[in-house]
Design an enzyme around this catalytic site. Sequence first.
Site, PDB file in Angstrom:
ATOM      1  N   ASP A  62       7.048  14.122 -12.374  1.00 21.12           N
ATOM      2  CA  ASP A  62       7.992  14.967 -13.082  1.00 21.12           C
ATOM      3  C   ASP A  62       7.470  16.401 -13.029  1.00 21.12           C
ATOM      4  O   ASP A  62       6.400  16.701 -13.565  1.00 21.12           O
ATOM      5  CB  ASP A  62       8.107  14.482 -14.531  1.00 21.12           C
ATOM      6  CG  ASP A  62       9.079  15.321 -15.328  1.00 21.12           C
ATOM      7  OD1 ASP A  62      10.276  15.233 -15.043  1.00 21.12           O
ATOM      8  OD2 ASP A  62       8.636  16.079 -16.205  1.00 21.12           O
ATOM      9  N   THR A  95      14.120  21.079 -13.352  1.00 23.46           N
ATOM     10  CA  THR A  95      13.014  22.035 -13.498  1.00 23.46           C
ATOM     11  C   THR A  95      12.255  22.248 -12.190  1.00 23.46           C
ATOM     12  O   THR A  95      11.864  23.369 -11.884  1.00 23.46           O
ATOM     13  CB  THR A  95      12.023  21.570 -14.572  1.00 23.46           C
ATOM     14  OG1 THR A  95      11.720  20.210 -14.346  1.00 23.46           O
ATOM     15  CG2 THR A  95      12.600  21.735 -15.944  1.00 23.46           C
ATOM     16  N   THR A  96      12.063  21.175 -11.420  1.00 25.07           N
ATOM     17  CA  THR A  96      11.355  21.330 -10.154  1.00 25.07           C
ATOM     18  C   THR A  96      12.169  22.235  -9.233  1.00 25.07           C
ATOM     19  O   THR A  96      11.629  23.123  -8.565  1.00 25.07           O
ATOM     20  CB  THR A  96      11.155  19.963  -9.468  1.00 25.07           C
ATOM     21  OG1 THR A  96      10.742  19.022 -10.456  1.00 25.07           O
ATOM     22  CG2 THR A  96      10.123  20.039  -8.375  1.00 25.07           C
ATOM     23  N   ASP A 391      16.335  13.221 -18.941  1.00 29.56           N
ATOM     24  CA  ASP A 391      17.050  13.848 -17.826  1.00 29.56           C
ATOM     25  C   ASP A 391      18.491  13.341 -17.787  1.00 29.56           C
ATOM     26  O   ASP A 391      19.429  14.127 -17.646  1.00 29.56           O
ATOM     27  CB  ASP A 391      16.377  13.510 -16.482  1.00 29.56           C
ATOM     28  CG  ASP A 391      15.034  14.219 -16.327  1.00 29.56           C
ATOM     29  OD1 ASP A 391      14.711  15.075 -17.168  1.00 29.56           O
ATOM     30  OD2 ASP A 391      14.304  13.898 -15.363  1.00 29.56           O
TER      31      ASP A 391
HETATM   32  P1  ADP Z   1      14.266  18.180 -10.675  1.00 28.45           P
HETATM   33  O1  ADP Z   1      13.043  18.326 -11.542  1.00 28.45           O
HETATM   34  O2  ADP Z   1      14.600  19.490 -10.034  1.00 28.45           O
HETATM   35  O3  ADP Z   1      15.399  17.538 -11.362  1.00 28.45           O
HETATM   36  P2  ADP Z   1      14.022  15.712  -9.199  1.00 28.45           P
HETATM   37  O4  ADP Z   1      12.720  15.155  -8.801  1.00 28.45           O
HETATM   38  O5  ADP Z   1      14.765  15.049 -10.295  1.00 28.45           O
HETATM   39  O6  ADP Z   1      13.811  17.241  -9.483  1.00 28.45           O
HETATM   40  O7  ADP Z   1      14.943  15.744  -7.903  1.00 28.45           O
HETATM   41  C1  ADP Z   1      16.252  16.226  -7.927  1.00 28.45           C
HETATM   42  C2  ADP Z   1      16.781  16.344  -6.517  1.00 28.45           C
HETATM   43  O8  ADP Z   1      16.824  15.054  -5.901  1.00 28.45           O
HETATM   44  C3  ADP Z   1      18.198  16.867  -6.490  1.00 28.45           C
HETATM   45  O9  ADP Z   1      18.307  17.883  -5.527  1.00 28.45           O
HETATM   46  C4  ADP Z   1      19.025  15.651  -6.109  1.00 28.45           C
HETATM   47  O10 ADP Z   1      20.209  15.965  -5.410  1.00 28.45           O
HETATM   48  C5  ADP Z   1      18.056  14.911  -5.227  1.00 28.45           C
HETATM   49  N1  ADP Z   1      18.394  13.490  -5.058  1.00 28.45           N
HETATM   50  C6  ADP Z   1      18.656  12.559  -5.997  1.00 28.45           C
HETATM   51  N2  ADP Z   1      18.915  11.350  -5.433  1.00 28.45           N
HETATM   52  C7  ADP Z   1      18.813  11.540  -4.094  1.00 28.45           C
HETATM   53  C8  ADP Z   1      18.956  10.682  -2.943  1.00 28.45           C
HETATM   54  N3  ADP Z   1      19.254   9.389  -3.059  1.00 28.45           N
HETATM   55  N4  ADP Z   1      18.755  11.236  -1.731  1.00 28.45           N
HETATM   56  C9  ADP Z   1      18.437  12.543  -1.608  1.00 28.45           C
HETATM   57  N5  ADP Z   1      18.280  13.368  -2.622  1.00 28.45           N
HETATM   58  C10 ADP Z   1      18.473  12.898  -3.860  1.00 28.45           C
HETATM   59 MG    MG Z   2      15.656  15.607 -12.037  1.00 27.11          MG
END
Ligand code: ADP
Ligand code: MG
Length: 532
Positions: A62, A95-96, A391
């Site tokens: 996270d 956030t990432t 989230d």
């Molecule tokens: P954040 O902290 O920014 O929310 P996450 O680790 O939750 O980061 O990742 C979010 C990203 O992962 C988003 O850009 C979302 O579109 C992408 N994402 C979610 N599921 C998939 C998937 N099955 N394939 C590709 N990207 C995905």
């Molecule tokens: Mg996320």
Amino acid sequence: MVNRRDTLGVSEDMERTTGRDAHRSNISVIHALAQTVRSTLGPKGMDKMVVDGLGDIVVTNDGFTLLNEMRVRHPAAKLAIEAAVTQQDKVGDGTTTVIVLAGEVLRKAEDLLEMDLHPAVIARGFRTAERMAQEILEDIGEAVGPDDDEIITRIAHTAMTGKAVESAKETLASLAIQAVRKVIRYDGKRAVIDDDGVKLERMVGEPTEASTLMKGVLLARERAHPSMPTRVERANVGLIDQPIEIKDPEIATRIHISDPRQMQAFVEQERKNLAEMVERIVASGCNVLFCQQNIEEPADDFLSQAGVFAVRRVPRGDLVRLAKATGARIVSSPHMLDAAYLGRAGKVREETLGKSTFIYVEDCEDPKAVTLLVKGSTAHAAEEARRALEDAVGDIGSALTRGKVVAGAGAVEVELTRRLRERARTELTGKERLVTEAFADAMTVVPRTLIESSGADAIDQLSLVEARHERHDIWCGFDVVSGQLVDAWEAGILEPLEIKTQALASATEVAVTILRIDDILIGDAPAAESGG
Ligand code: ADP
Ligand code: MG
């Protein structure tokens, strides 16, 4: 020691960086931060292990937790982290993405500085680009209504894909949806959600699948007196925010106690006053009382004799949530407690789990504050589940309040880049166009990073995705789970629009702020000065 100072009176002990070097230094710090969190992005993101000064270990994928655990000191890095905090507060997810975007926008700024563009010109160009990007995002987003179950469920799943709680995803998604639905209000057509409407509480000892939604509030408190009932059904809940005590200064000063009988009379009077207060409470019909302050002896005893379940020193935040959950009104004294101000709860009970005692105020009829009991067989598992659920709750809430959804997996970013480049080409000229195009290209850091996380070739796959977008396949993205190009909308990889608009706004803000700074003065940390 006398510190030498320069002409401005700046201590020479301060580390000072100016002009182009200041930009270079700040940009490289944020870029380094972005490189660090970057590999955690998306379902195939890697875990990071952080060991703090005390040897405590945190393993997480996270980004937000990671940022908090890293305890960075550089002011530029702190600025970026503040942007992530804003994202967490406003949306609860993404956030990432904020940090990764900020890092990439600044990397583009670095290139533009190398081309001798003035930082103010770049900053202004980024602002223009951001404004256009926001308009484009608004246009790309698809409407979602409160009853679009399918879409809302997909959003919750997307938020949790690839996280430690993956196996409990369905349970958690349905809990998150129910929770948000309970607390959402419609102000005309606009949906509004209370910031503290949904609270998440961790509970260690059971698997995450056993997590539940409480229609009410959980308090880490105990009853005021051991002989009070441990359980009350059909509770009439009273909320008081002032102490239940005798504090009439007149009584205290008027009586000069000279003989024991007077003392006796004084104590008697005090008892009588407290007894009256308790009578008022009981007369209102209240059988469960929460007091923000102390409940003085022997009032607790009287309450207990009257069969009232009472709790003292309830934190203000909990009192407010109790009011939302039960419909009670907070009053300042027992004399103001009226039947009309009481709230209702189906059940109030005290329970001890391991070393901790909790009070459950549950089965409220139309609660505007609810609690998600997030379980995990270990503290670590419960915490991971809490984060994932947080989230999901944030994403559902922002999808419903903002009413718009986009498809993820890089689809929205690629489409944004394409349209923004197009607008730059047709509407802008010269440096402004150059800066806007650079800004547009920075957006592709999201799909590139996602593709890389799956082990595929980012350049190849991204150009395939881009080619599909050229053919107006606007939701084409790269699914990291299957490792293939997909229509991310069809594949159900959905996110609230607000994740993207907020991330873009914050990342731009960071970049512009950094570009405006041409002087960095860093003093020694106080601890480092000792011994000199
Ligand atoms: P954040 O902290 O920014 O929310 P996450 O680790 O939750 O980061 O990742 C979010 C990203 O992962 C988003 O850009 C979302 O579109 C992408 N994402 C979610 N599921 C998939 C998937 N099955 N394939 C590709 N990207 C995905
Ligand atoms: Mg996320």
